[in-house]
Each structure stands twice: as structure tokens, then as C-alpha cells.
Write a protein that holds these residues in place. Structure first.
Motif, PDB file in Angstrom:
ATOM      1  N   ASP A 170       0.833  -1.208   0.000  1.00  0.00           N
ATOM      2  CA  ASP A 170       0.000   0.000   0.000  1.00  0.00           C
ATOM      3  C   ASP A 170       0.865   1.254   0.000  1.00  0.00           C
ATOM      4  OD1 ASP A 170       1.055  -0.090   2.545  1.00  0.00           O
ATOM      5  OD2 ASP A 170      -0.853   0.199   3.591  1.00  0.00           O
ATOM      6  N   VAL A 225      -0.310  -5.953   1.077  1.00  0.00           N
ATOM      7  CA  VAL A 225      -1.776  -6.065   0.973  1.00  0.00           C
ATOM      8  C   VAL A 225      -2.184  -7.200   0.038  1.00  0.00           C
ATOM      9  CG1 VAL A 225      -2.160  -3.637   1.505  1.00  0.00           C
ATOM     10  CG2 VAL A 225      -1.843  -4.338  -0.879  1.00  0.00           C
ATOM     11  N   ASN A 244      -4.506  -4.693  -4.774  1.00  0.00           N
ATOM     12  CA  ASN A 244      -4.339  -3.728  -5.863  1.00  0.00           C
ATOM     13  C   ASN A 244      -4.786  -4.314  -7.200  1.00  0.00           C
ATOM     14  OD1 ASN A 244      -3.292  -1.529  -4.378  1.00  0.00           O
ATOM     15  ND2 ASN A 244      -1.266  -2.483  -4.334  1.00  0.00           N
ATOM     16  N   GLN A 271      -0.752   7.408  -5.068  1.00  0.00           N
ATOM     17  CA  GLN A 271      -1.047   5.978  -4.943  1.00  0.00           C
ATOM     18  C   GLN A 271      -0.018   5.185  -5.749  1.00  0.00           C
ATOM     19  OE1 GLN A 271      -5.166   5.324  -6.044  1.00  0.00           O
ATOM     20  NE2 GLN A 271      -5.854   7.125  -4.897  1.00  0.00           N
TER      21      GLN A 271
END
Length: 308
Positions: A38, A49, A53, A275
Motif C-alpha cells: 500500500d 496487501v 491492488n 497511490q
């Protein structure tokens, strides 16, 4: 002569291969790693994670729009650019009329001048080209709509980059204009190496220009065409498409994501939205698309090598 051969080869290859691994392979490995985190791109702290994604990417409508546009770039741009470049190069080198007392095979008059004209866009930065066409596409004061008004077509005044149905095609037209000249020069160099005797024999047998092109020029130039196809596809999926869309379009990538491509979406997620992990996930998808494109072109274009 065989003594120390491998040490000699390794001595020359170790430095370039080391640099390639450091600056090309390692960043790819890092990107794949970060796609499972992340990471925001700024904070030194992040956590794993898993496939979150990738699940998010599969449900991202903008991603699928971007992928569609990138695939359209990869399909249309190489076909149009390579076809135009082959036609122009053939006319420059072989398509002229025979002159009295001259060789049987010759290009059109002023072929050297045409090569310079076609190559001229390569001298300009892609950023400058994008800015020039952005001004030309301006619906109020741009050169294109001004020309249409000048010839009495006042009722035909497209918005160009402001029209979602036209914007993507306008961007692709700019890329075709800016890259065709490079391939004209590339194919001209290849055609110049084909022996004139082959063309003369074909003319004696009654072959026309179309037959000469498809039976002599294209088969003997196929390796160059295939390499140019892969190169053009990589440009369409990568830096060239990013620069033109980023500079020319509203948003960038608009209107309504009608010109967003994968490489632009990667940039926006990483540097605009913070991001970075999700951006690297999209980058991995772009890597897969690029490798698949190159593999398909090399596989479909495989044929027996012709020598002369």
C-alpha cells in the motif's frame, strides 16, 4: 584462438549487462514487489496487501478505458505509420519514371529533398510537436478551423480535442505525423541496399509497381519492417503516447477519459493521487501488454529469411 575466449567475452559483457540489470531489470522487480503493498510513494513505511491492488484494478472502469485506448494505439498506429512509410520510401527510391539515358530504376524527382522533409519532425521534440498541434486544433483560433472557414466551410467547425469522439483520433494523427518520417528514412536505407538487377529483371518480365513492391521490396525488407513494427508499438504504448496526451488534452486524458492511456494513468495515480503502489500495479499490466504485443508481432511476422 580458442584460448581465453570465454574470459574475453565475459570481460566485455559484464559491465553492460550489470548496468542493464541495475537500471532496467531491478526497477521492474521493485515495481512488481511494490504492487503487492500500500505504498504511497512518499512514506518509507508500507505494508503488504496481497492481491488487493490487482482486484481493485480489475474493477476500475478508468483502467479498462485506458487499456482499450492503449490497445487501439498499438493496433492502429503501427499499421498506419508503417504503411505510409513503406509507400513513401518506395516512391522515393523506386517509384520514379525512367529518364532518358538514366538507370531503369529510380526514385521520384527531388527524392533527397523529400527525405529531409519527411525526417524533419524527428528534429523537433515531441513536446514541441504536441504544443504546435494543440494550437492548430484550437476550435476558435486554430489553423485547421481557420482553414475550413477560409474555404467556405463555416458550418464544419469541430471541437477536435474537446469532442470525446474525435480527441483520441486527433492525438493519433499527431503521432503518425511525427513518426512516419523516421521510418521513411529507415526503409529507404533498406531499399537502397536491394540490388537494382532484381527490379530490372522484374520490369523485363512485365511486373508493375504493385507486383514489384509485394514480390521484391517487401519480402527483402521484411526483417526491417518487423523491427519497425515492434518499435512503433512500444512507442504507441509508452513515452510518445504519454507526452502527446499529457500536453494536448484537457484533464489531461479528457474529455471524460476519452484519451486516457495506460502510461498516463500510471503517472496520474503515482504523482497526482499519491497511490504509487496502485500505479505500479497498472505498470505491471502495461508491461504484460507490451511484452504480449512484441511476442505476437514477432510470432506472426516469422518467415524464412531471404538473402540477396
Amino acid at each position: 584462438m580458442q584460448h581465453g575466449k570465454y574470459r574475453f567475452i565475459v570481460g566485455f559483457l559484464v559491465v553492460p549487462l550489470g548496468l542493464y540489470a541495475l537500471f532496467v531489470v531491478w526497477p521492474f522487480i521493485q515495481s512488481i514487489y511494490y504492487s503487492f503493498t500500500d505504498w504511497t510513494g512518499l512514506s518509507p513505511e508500507f505494508k503488504m496487501v496481497g492481491l488487493d491492488n490487482y482486484k481493485r484494478m480489475l474493477h476500475d472502469d478508468v483502467f479498462w478505458k485506458s487499456l482499450q485506448h492503449s490497445l487501439l494505439f498499438a493496433l492502429v498506429l503501427p499499421i498506419v505509420t508503417i504503411s505510409l512509410a513503406l509507400f513513401f520510401a518506395f516512391m522515393i527510391n523506386v517509384g520514379g519514371r525512367r529518364r532518358r539515358g538514366g538507370p531503369a530504376i529510380t526514385g521520384v524527382r527531388g527524392s533527397s529533398f523529400y527525405k529531409i522533409v519527411y525526417f524533419f519532425p524527428q528534429v523537433l521534440s515531441i513536446a514541441i510537436v504536441a504544443l504546435l498541434f494543440q494550437f492548430a486544433y484550437n476550435p476558435d483560433s486554430g489553423a485547421i478551423n481557420s482553414l475550413l472557414r477560409g474555404i467556405g466551410l463555416d458550418h464544419v467547425q469541430p471541437l477536435w480535442l474537446g469532442d470525446p469522439s474525435l480527441a483520441l483520433w486527433c492525438v493519433m494523427a499527431v503521432l503518425v505525423w511525427s513518426t512516419t518520417g523516421f521510418f521513411v528514412v529507415l526503409f529507404s536505407a533498406g531499399m537502397a541496399s536491394i540490388p537494382a538487377e532484381l527490379y530490372e529483371a522484374a520490369l523485363i518480365d512485365g511486373a508493375g509497381r504493385a507486383t514489384t513492391f509485394f514480390r521484391i521490396t517487401l519480402p527483402l525488407l521484411w526483417d526491417t519492417v518487423q523491427s519497425g513494427w515492434v518499435y512503433m508499438g512500444i512507442l504507441a504504448l509508452g513515452a510518445e503516447s504519454f507526452a502527446v496526451v499529457q500536453i494536448m488534452t484537457t484533464g489531461p486524458g479528457g474529455p471524460d477519459y476519452s484519451t486516457t492511456v495506460l502510461v498516463l494513468y500510471v503517472y496520474q495515480k503515482a504523482f497526482r493521487d499519491g497511490q504509487a503502489a496502485y500505479a505500479t500495479t497498472i505498470g505491471v499490466a502495461l508491461l504484460v501488454v507490451t511484452l504480449a504485443f512484441a511476442a505476437i508481432v514477432m510470432r506472426l511476422g516469422r518467415r524464412e529469411r531471404l538473402e540477396f
